[in-house]
Design an enzyme around this catalytic site. Structure first.
Site, short mmCIF file in Angstrom:
data_model
loop_
_atom_site.label_atom_id
_atom_site.label_comp_id
_atom_site.label_asym_id
_atom_site.label_seq_id
_atom_site.Cartn_x
_atom_site.Cartn_y
_atom_site.Cartn_z
CB THR A 12 5.15 2.22 -3.16
OG1 THR A 12 6.18 2.64 -4.01
CG2 THR A 12 4.25 3.54 -2.83
CE LYS A 44 7.70 5.89 -2.63
NZ LYS A 44 7.91 4.40 -1.88
N GLY A 56 -1.45 8.89 -5.29
CA GLY A 56 -0.27 8.81 -4.59
C GLY A 56 -0.34 7.55 -5.46
CB SER A 135 5.45 -3.20 -0.21
OG SER A 135 6.36 -1.82 0.00
#
Length: 182
Positions: A12, A44, A56, A135
């Site tokens: 993500t 997301k 988010g 990430s």
């Protein structure tokens, strides 16, 4: 004996940019399981509180949906008070036995404030109006910080460029981006 763990869901990148009276929250669409891309167009980022709040998430999808629902309920209890609703959510997240197991982070914003909410009880407002989680969050955040002083770029363009840079670096981030603007 060491049990084999199933591959973790990864991937993500959520970025929030606040500039010149606008706030943008952007999220990539990639969902990864181990070394396999399961989905490339996941959403997301979503609007809450009748469109007045953008959120988010980074983390497990089911956990994020549970958190969106909880945050929506807190916003109904505390209308137009995003910070208070987030603090109440963070309190519940830390103390509720079910919520404590959720693995996710959220970037939330309204017209006045941008916040990071985590399961450790953190509710943080960035000093520069920029948030990067997931990430690829650090890559997108670094790119946004480098772009924020560039003349002629608004919040949306900074977010789009920063997300493209993150997608070029982070293998868990793709270029399918959802953007919401207030």
């Amino acid at each position: 004996m060491n049990e084999r763990q199933p591959p973790a869901m990864h991937g993500t990148t959520i970025l929030s940019v606040r500039r010149a009276g606008k706030v943008v929250v952007a999220g990539d669409g990639q969902v990864t399981l181990g070394q396999t891309v399961l989905k490339s167009n996941a959403k997301k980022v979503r609007r809450l509180a009748k469109g007045e709040v953008i959120a988010g998430f980074a983390g497990a999808t089911a956990d994020a949906f549970a958190l969106f629902e909880r945050l929506e309920a807190k916003l109904e209890q505390h209308p137009s008070q995003l910070a208070r609703a987030c603090v109440e959510l963070a309190k519940d997240w830390r103390t509720d036995r079910y919520l404590r197991r959720l693995e996710a982070m959220m970037a939330v914003a309204d017209r006045q404030v941008s916040l990071i909410v985590s399961g450790t009880g953190d509710v943080l407002e960035p000093e520069d109006g920029l948030i990067g989680i997931g990430s690829g969050g650090p890559y997108a955040l670094a790119a946004a910080r480098a772009l924020v002083d560039t003349e002629g770029l608004d919040a949306e363009e900074i977010a789009r460029r920063a997300m493209a840079i993150a997608a070029g670096i982070c293998i868990y981030t793709n270029e399918t981006v959802t953007i919401e603007i207030l």
